[in-house]
Design a protein around this motif. Structure first.
Motif, PDB file in Angstrom:
ATOM      1  N   ALA C 312       0.837  -1.199   0.000  1.00  0.00           N
ATOM      2  CA  ALA C 312       0.000   0.000   0.000  1.00  0.00           C
ATOM      3  C   ALA C 312       0.875   1.253   0.000  1.00  0.00           C
ATOM      4  CB  ALA C 312      -0.921   0.001   1.219  1.00  0.00           C
ATOM      5  N   VAL C 313       1.971   1.196   0.754  1.00  0.00           N
ATOM      6  CA  VAL C 313       2.858   2.357   0.829  1.00  0.00           C
ATOM      7  C   VAL C 313       3.416   2.689  -0.558  1.00  0.00           C
ATOM      8  CG1 VAL C 313       5.024   3.245   1.798  1.00  0.00           C
ATOM      9  CG2 VAL C 313       3.445   1.977   3.263  1.00  0.00           C
ATOM     10  N   VAL C 314       3.805   1.643  -1.305  1.00  0.00           N
ATOM     11  CA  VAL C 314       4.355   1.873  -2.649  1.00  0.00           C
ATOM     12  C   VAL C 314       3.321   2.556  -3.547  1.00  0.00           C
ATOM     13  CG1 VAL C 314       5.245   0.794  -4.754  1.00  0.00           C
ATOM     14  CG2 VAL C 314       5.980  -0.049  -2.510  1.00  0.00           C
ATOM     15  N   ILE C 315       2.095   2.038  -3.513  1.00  0.00           N
ATOM     16  CA  ILE C 315       1.039   2.607  -4.369  1.00  0.00           C
ATOM     17  C   ILE C 315       0.781   4.069  -4.006  1.00  0.00           C
ATOM     18  CG2 ILE C 315      -1.431   2.473  -4.933  1.00  0.00           C
ATOM     19  CD1 ILE C 315      -1.094  -0.632  -4.517  1.00  0.00           C
ATOM     20  N   LEU C 316       0.754   4.341  -2.690  1.00  0.00           N
ATOM     21  CA  LEU C 316       0.509   5.718  -2.251  1.00  0.00           C
ATOM     22  C   LEU C 316       1.643   6.643  -2.684  1.00  0.00           C
ATOM     23  CD1 LEU C 316      -0.946   4.832   1.250  1.00  0.00           C
ATOM     24  CD2 LEU C 316      -2.166   6.076  -0.557  1.00  0.00           C
ATOM     25  N   TYR C 317       2.882   6.133  -2.581  1.00  0.00           N
ATOM     26  CA  TYR C 317       4.009   6.959  -3.038  1.00  0.00           C
ATOM     27  C   TYR C 317       3.955   7.171  -4.545  1.00  0.00           C
ATOM     28  CZ  TYR C 317       6.592   7.695   1.286  1.00  0.00           C
ATOM     29  OH  TYR C 317       6.974   8.130   2.518  1.00  0.00           O
ATOM     30  N   ASP C 318       3.498   6.146  -5.292  1.00  0.00           N
ATOM     31  CA  ASP C 318       3.311   6.341  -6.737  1.00  0.00           C
ATOM     32  C   ASP C 318       2.435   7.557  -6.985  1.00  0.00           C
ATOM     33  OD1 ASP C 318       4.839   4.266  -7.664  1.00  0.00           O
ATOM     34  OD2 ASP C 318       3.186   2.813  -7.692  1.00  0.00           O
ATOM     35  N   GLY C 319       1.336   7.629  -6.218  1.00  0.00           N
ATOM     36  CA  GLY C 319       0.405   8.743  -6.360  1.00  0.00           C
ATOM     37  C   GLY C 319       1.062  10.063  -5.996  1.00  0.00           C
ATOM     38  N   LEU C 320       1.841  10.038  -4.912  1.00  0.00           N
ATOM     39  CA  LEU C 320       2.481  11.264  -4.440  1.00  0.00           C
ATOM     40  C   LEU C 320       3.527  11.753  -5.444  1.00  0.00           C
ATOM     41  CD1 LEU C 320       2.175  13.006  -1.916  1.00  0.00           C
ATOM     42  CD2 LEU C 320       4.073  11.739  -0.884  1.00  0.00           C
ATOM     43  N   ASN C 332      11.552   7.843  -0.943  1.00  0.00           N
ATOM     44  CA  ASN C 332      10.748   7.056  -0.006  1.00  0.00           C
ATOM     45  C   ASN C 332      10.037   5.904  -0.705  1.00  0.00           C
ATOM     46  OD1 ASN C 332      11.386   8.499   2.339  1.00  0.00           O
ATOM     47  ND2 ASN C 332       9.895  10.082   1.828  1.00  0.00           N
ATOM     48  N   ARG C 333       9.616   6.158  -1.943  1.00  0.00           N
ATOM     49  CA  ARG C 333       8.970   5.105  -2.715  1.00  0.00           C
ATOM     50  C   ARG C 333       9.953   3.955  -2.945  1.00  0.00           C
ATOM     51  NH1 ARG C 333       9.293   3.496  -7.723  1.00  0.00           N
ATOM     52  NH2 ARG C 333       7.566   2.251  -8.518  1.00  0.00           N
ATOM     53  N   ALA C 334      11.198   4.296  -3.266  1.00  0.00           N
ATOM     54  CA  ALA C 334      12.213   3.269  -3.512  1.00  0.00           C
ATOM     55  C   ALA C 334      12.431   2.414  -2.267  1.00  0.00           C
ATOM     56  CB  ALA C 334      13.522   3.924  -3.949  1.00  0.00           C
ATOM     57  N   VAL C 335      12.442   3.070  -1.108  1.00  0.00           N
ATOM     58  CA  VAL C 335      12.632   2.326   0.144  1.00  0.00           C
ATOM     59  C   VAL C 335      11.449   1.376   0.366  1.00  0.00           C
ATOM     60  CG1 VAL C 335      12.771   2.534   2.661  1.00  0.00           C
ATOM     61  CG2 VAL C 335      14.061   4.106   1.202  1.00  0.00           C
ATOM     62  N   LEU C 347      16.858  -0.506  -5.007  1.00  0.00           N
ATOM     63  CA  LEU C 347      18.085   0.141  -5.463  1.00  0.00           C
ATOM     64  C   LEU C 347      17.939   0.655  -6.900  1.00  0.00           C
ATOM     65  CD1 LEU C 347      20.644   0.628  -3.923  1.00  0.00           C
ATOM     66  CD2 LEU C 347      21.561  -1.521  -4.808  1.00  0.00           C
ATOM     67  N   ALA C 348      17.298  -0.155  -7.725  1.00  0.00           N
ATOM     68  CA  ALA C 348      17.080   0.261  -9.121  1.00  0.00           C
ATOM     69  C   ALA C 348      16.222   1.525  -9.161  1.00  0.00           C
ATOM     70  CB  ALA C 348      16.414  -0.860  -9.909  1.00  0.00           C
ATOM     71  N   ALA C 349      15.229   1.601  -8.282  1.00  0.00           N
ATOM     72  CA  ALA C 349      14.363   2.786  -8.228  1.00  0.00           C
ATOM     73  C   ALA C 349      15.150   4.005  -7.739  1.00  0.00           C
ATOM     74  CB  ALA C 349      13.164   2.523  -7.325  1.00  0.00           C
ATOM     75  N   LEU C 350      16.070   3.772  -6.808  1.00  0.00           N
ATOM     76  CA  LEU C 350      16.915   4.878  -6.336  1.00  0.00           C
ATOM     77  C   LEU C 350      17.824   5.364  -7.457  1.00  0.00           C
ATOM     78  CD1 LEU C 350      18.453   4.405  -2.774  1.00  0.00           C
ATOM     79  CD2 LEU C 350      16.763   6.066  -3.530  1.00  0.00           C
ATOM     80  N   ASP C 351      18.382   4.404  -8.210  1.00  0.00           N
ATOM     81  CA  ASP C 351      19.270   4.773  -9.319  1.00  0.00           C
ATOM     82  C   ASP C 351      18.578   5.692 -10.313  1.00  0.00           C
ATOM     83  OD1 ASP C 351      21.466   3.459  -8.399  1.00  0.00           O
ATOM     84  OD2 ASP C 351      21.043   1.586  -9.470  1.00  0.00           O
ATOM     85  N   ALA C 352      17.261   5.504 -10.431  1.00  0.00           N
ATOM     86  CA  ALA C 352      16.509   6.297 -11.404  1.00  0.00           C
ATOM     87  C   ALA C 352      16.524   7.788 -11.068  1.00  0.00           C
ATOM     88  CB  ALA C 352      15.069   5.791 -11.498  1.00  0.00           C
ATOM     89  N   ASP C 371      21.615   1.663   3.185  1.00  0.00           N
ATOM     90  CA  ASP C 371      20.855   0.540   3.741  1.00  0.00           C
ATOM     91  C   ASP C 371      20.559  -0.497   2.650  1.00  0.00           C
ATOM     92  OD1 ASP C 371      19.358  -0.765   5.831  1.00  0.00           O
ATOM     93  OD2 ASP C 371      17.562  -0.159   4.717  1.00  0.00           O
ATOM     94  N   LEU C 372      20.144  -0.034   1.469  1.00  0.00           N
ATOM     95  CA  LEU C 372      19.801  -0.977   0.396  1.00  0.00           C
ATOM     96  C   LEU C 372      21.041  -1.686  -0.141  1.00  0.00           C
ATOM     97  CD1 LEU C 372      16.962   0.877  -1.538  1.00  0.00           C
ATOM     98  CD2 LEU C 372      16.838  -0.761   0.337  1.00  0.00           C
ATOM     99  N   LEU C 373      22.148  -0.962  -0.240  1.00  0.00           N
ATOM    100  CA  LEU C 373      23.391  -1.597  -0.692  1.00  0.00           C
ATOM    101  C   LEU C 373      23.823  -2.665   0.305  1.00  0.00           C
ATOM    102  CD1 LEU C 373      25.251   1.562  -2.006  1.00  0.00           C
ATOM    103  CD2 LEU C 373      24.700  -0.462  -3.370  1.00  0.00           C
ATOM    104  N   ALA C 374      23.670  -2.345   1.600  1.00  0.00           N
ATOM    105  CA  ALA C 374      24.028  -3.335   2.629  1.00  0.00           C
ATOM    106  C   ALA C 374      23.144  -4.570   2.488  1.00  0.00           C
ATOM    107  CB  ALA C 374      23.883  -2.720   4.022  1.00  0.00           C
ATOM    108  N   ARG C 375      21.867  -4.369   2.212  1.00  0.00           N
ATOM    109  CA  ARG C 375      20.950  -5.502   2.078  1.00  0.00           C
ATOM    110  C   ARG C 375      21.267  -6.350   0.845  1.00  0.00           C
ATOM    111  NH1 ARG C 375      16.026  -4.742   5.410  1.00  0.00           N
ATOM    112  NH2 ARG C 375      16.304  -2.721   6.390  1.00  0.00           N
TER     113      ARG C 375
END
Lengths: 115, 117, 410
Positions: C312-320, C332-335, C347-352, C371-375
C-alpha cells in the motif's frame, strides 16, 4: 563565498575519550569531510595539535616574548577548522551544524576576505 | 611539520584604520605582503586565510539534538582571530621564528599550533 | 518570579497570538501592532502582580496597546487621514473587546497573511511562529539553522511587505482558497518538521514546535471543516507525533521506524489520525497531505496487524510522485519498494533519481542507499554511502546510529 568554520572544543574532554569513542569521532569527521568534498564545498581544513604543544608570540618594543601554550587559557580551544565554499551564510551555517564538532563544542562561522 | 600561525588582532584598531582610509577593510599592508612573500621564497608558505571581522561571525552548537545558532564570535574579546598562515617548519622553534617575523606579532599576538597530518 | 508574576505572564502569553491577530487585522500593520502589544505586555507584567490579573486580561491589554499606539501616532505626526483610519480601527477594536468581554479569534487570518504567496517561502513558517505563537526571533533562527540577524531581517522584510503591499488579513475566497491553503498548510508542516530535531523535548526554548504545529493544524481544520487537506495534514502530524516516545530508546539512541516498539505508540492519537483520514477521504479530493497521512497510516498498521502494509505504501508513493514530482517522495517510494519487492528493486528505483544534483547534500538519500546496498551485500559501496550519510547528518543520535550500522557491515 568562502567561510571558515572554526571548531572550538574542550580538548581535555577529547583526550579523555575512550579509544573507541575517539575512533568513532574521527570516523564521523572523516565522513563529514568526504561529504563536503562530494558536495563541492570543501576548500581546505586543518586539525590542530593540542595547545600544550604550541606557543604564543608577541613583539613589544622590539622585544620578542614567547610563552608556552595558547593565546588565552579558556575551557574550549580552537581544535581545527574547515574552509568551505558556500553560496551564503545560511548554507555555511547548515554545514557548521552538521559538523561533529558542533555536538561537543562550538563552531564559529566567519567569512574570509578574498585574497 | 606543518604549523598554523593563528593571528590575534585588535579589531577596534583595524576598524579605525579602515575608517581613516575610507575603505571597507584595509588592504593587505605592505608589511604583511612582504612577510608572506618572504615565506613563499623561503619555501615554507603552505597557505593562509584572512578572516572578516568577528562582527560577521555566527556560532553554532548542537545540544540534545537541538541546534542553537547565535550571532557573534565564539568569545567576546578585544583581540580576535583575524587570520591564519600555514607554514612548514622542522620544529616548534623554527615556527616561532616565523611567527615573530609576522607583522601581527607586533600589534596583536600569534599563537603557533602544530597541525595533525 | 513570584506566583503573581507567573500568573500574569501566563495570562499574557496565552492571549498573545489572538490579540496580535486582532490588532493586525484591524490595522494591517503587523510590526506596529507587535510594538504596541509588547509595550502593553510590559505594562501588564509590571501592574498585574500588584493589582491582580484583571477580569478581562485581553481587553486590558488591548486598551493598553491602543493607547500606546495612539500616543505614537500623535508623536510621529502621521498624516491625518492615515491617523483617522487607524484611530477608527483601534477604537472599533476597543469597543468590541469591551462589549463582548472577548475578542474574535482571527489567528487564521493572520496565518493566511503570513503564508501569502507574495511572502518569500522561507519567511512564511518563521512569520507564523513569531506572530501567531509569540516565539522570539532568536529561537526561530536556531530552529531554522539561520543566523539570528538574518532571521530578524527576513521577518522585518516580510512584515514590511504585508503592510506595503496591502496583503489582506482575510480567509481567501473559494476561488483562491486551494492555492492559498496549500501555502498555509505547507508553512504549518514546516513548523512541525523543525520540531523533529528535538525528539525528547529536551530544550525548553523550543517549546515543542511539533505540539504547536499540531495546535495550528487543529485550528485550521476547525475553521475550515469542509476542506479535506487540513484534516490530512493534521492526521499526518498526529501519526508522526504518536511515535514520539518510541523514536529514542532509554539510552537516548535513535530507533528506526521498523524497529520501534509499537506499544510505545500513542493509541488515542493514532485513532484520531485514522478518523481524520476517513473524514477527509469522504470529500473525494485527494491531495498531498492526505496521501502522506495515508502512508503513515499504512506504517501504523503494524500496531494493529503486526506488519506494515508496504504494498500500500508503494502505491501511495506512486500517487504522491505523480502529483508532486518530489524527489523526496521518489526516494521514499524506492525504500518502500525494497520492502515489498526486495532490495535490488529498491536500489534500481533509487538509481533512477540518482542524477538529481540536489542529492549531493541530501542526507536521507544516502542513508537509504547505504541501507539498500548493505541488504544486497555490496559492502564496499554501502560503506561509502554510509559515510556520505554520516557526514551530512545534523542529529548526533542519528549520526551514532548510522555509524553503528556502518561498523556492522563487517
Amino acid at each position: 563565498m568562502q567561510y571558515m568554520l572554526m571548531i572550538y572544543s574542550d580538548q581535555s574532554r577529547i583526550q579523555a575519550m575512550a579509544p573507541e569513542d575517539g575512533q568513532k569521532m574521527m570516523a564521523a569527521f572523516n565522513a563529514y569531510t568526504e561529504s563536503l568534498k562530494a558536495a563541492g564545498a570543501y576548500v581546505g581544513g586543518d586539525r590542530l595539535q593540542p595547545t600544550s604543544t604550541g606557543a604564543t608570540v608577541r613583539v613589544r618594543d622590539g622585544q620578542t616574548q614567547v610563552l608556552d601554550g595558547p593565546y588565552a587559557d579558556t575551557k574550549e580551544q580552537l581544535g581545527g577548522y574547515y574552509l568551505i565554499e558556500a553560496a551564503d551564510l545560511d548554507e555555511a551555517v547548515k554545514w557548521a551544524a552538521r559538523c561533529p564538532g558542533a555536538a561537543v563544542g562550538t563552531l564559529e562561522v566567519r567569512p574570509v576576505w578574498a585574497m | 611539520m606543518k604549523f598554523a600561525l593563528l593571528i590575534r588582532l585588535d579589531e577596534a584598531a583595524q576598524a579605525a584604520e579602515a575608517k581613516a582610509k575610507g575603505v571597507e577593510h584595509p588592504p593587505v599592508s605592505p608589511a604583511y605582503a612582504a612577510y608572506a612573500q618572504a615565506a613563499v621564497e623561503a619555501g615554507v608558505m603552505r597557505g593562509g586565510q584572512r578572516l572578516r571581522p568577528s562582527s560577521t561571525a555566527t556560532t553554532v552548537r548542537v545540544r540534545d539534538g537541538q541546534t542553537h545558532v547565535l550571532d557573534g564570535p565564539y568569545a567576546e574579546a578585544k583581540e580576535q582571530l583575524g587570520g591564519v598562515f600555514l607554514i612548514e617548519a622542522a620544529t616548534l622553534e623554527e615556527a616561532v621564528q616565523w611567527a615573530a617575523k609576522c607583522p601581527g606579532a607586533a600589534t596583536g599576538a600569534l599563537e603557533v599550533r602544530a597541525v595533525w597530518e | 518570579m513570584t506566583p503573581a508574576h507567573t500568573a500574569a505572564a501566563q495570562a499574557a502569553r496565552s492571549g498573545y497570538g489572538k490579540l496580535l491577530a486582532y490588532l493586525a487585522a484591524q490595522t494591517r500593520d503587523l510590526a506596529e501592532a507587535e510594538d504596541a502589544l509588547a509595550d502593553a505586555f510590559a505594562k501588564a507584567l509590571d501592574a498585574w502582580p500588584r493589582t491582580g490579573v484583571p477580569a478581562s486580561p485581553e481587553a486590558w491589554l488591548l486598551t493598553a496597546a491602543r493607547n500606546r499606539w495612539l500616543d505614537g501616532l500623535r508623536r510621529k505626526r502621521v498624516r491625518s487621514d492615515a491617523r483617522d483610519h487607524l484611530t477608527l480601527a483601534l477604537d472599533e477594536a476597543q469597543a468590541q473587546a469591551e462589549t463582548h468581554h472577548d475578542i474574535p479569534d482571527q489567528r487564521l487570518r493572520l496565518i493566511f497573511a503570513c503564508a501569502h504567496p507574495a511572502i518569500a517561502p522561507p519567511a512564511r513558517a518563521p512569520m507564523i511562529l513569531q506572530t501567531v505563537l509569540g516565539f522570539d526571533a532568536k529561537a526561530i533562527a536556531s530552529a531554522f539553522l539561520v543566523a539570528p540577524a538574518a532571521m530578524a531581517q527576513r521577518l522585518v522584510r516580510a512584515k514590511a511587505k504585508i503592510r506595503d503591499a496591502g496583503i489582506p488579513f482575510a480567509i481567501p475566497e473559494r476561488a483562491d482558497l486551494a492555492e492559498r491553503l496549500d501555502a498555509a498548510l505547507d508553512a504549518v508542516y514546516t513548523v512541525f518538521t523543525r520540531g523533529w530535531g528535538d525528539p525528547l523535548g529536551a530544550d525548553p526554548e523550543s517549546r515543542g514546535l511539533a505540539e504547536e504545529a499540531i495546535w495550528l493544524g487543529r485550528l485550521i481544520a476547525q475553521v475550515l471543516p469542509d476542506e479535506p487537506e487540513p484534516k490530512g495534514l493534521l492526521a499526518l502530524m498526529l501519526h508522526a507525533h504518536a511515535r514520539r516516545a518510541a523514536r529514542r530508546d532509554l539510552g537516548g539512541r535513535f530507533v528506526p521506524l521498523d524497529a520501534q516498539d509499537v506499544s510505545l505508540w500513542d493509541r488515542p492519537m493514532l485513532h484520531e489520525a485514522e478518523a481524520l483520514i476517513h473524514q477527509a477521504a469522504a470529500a473525494g479530493r485527494p491531495a498531498r497531505f492526505q496521501l502522506e497521512a495515508a502512508i503513515q497510516s499504512a506504517h501504523a498498521a503494524r500496531a494493529f496487524t503486526g506488519q506494515a502494509d508496504w504494498a500500500a505504501v508503494v502505491i501511495l508513493y506512486d500517487g504522491l510522485v505523480a502529483m508532486t514530482g518530489s524527489v523526496v517522495a521518489a526516494i521514499n517510494r524506492a525504500v518502500a519498494l525494497s520492502r515489498s519487492e526486495g532490495p535490488a528493486q529498491g536500489l534500481a528505483a533509487l538509481d533512477a533519481v540518482a542524477e538529481d544534483p540536489r542529492l549531493a547534500d541530501y542526507q536521507p538519500y544516502w542513508a537509504a542507499r547505504a541501507d539498500l546496498l548493505a541488504r544486497t551485500g555490496d559492502k564496499a559501496a554501502a560503506a561509502a554511502a554510509y559515510d556520505r550519510a554520516i557526514g551530512l547528518e545534523f542529529d548526533p543520535a542519528l549520526r551514532d546510529f548510522l555509524q553503528e550500522r556502518r561498523a556492522g557491515l563487517g
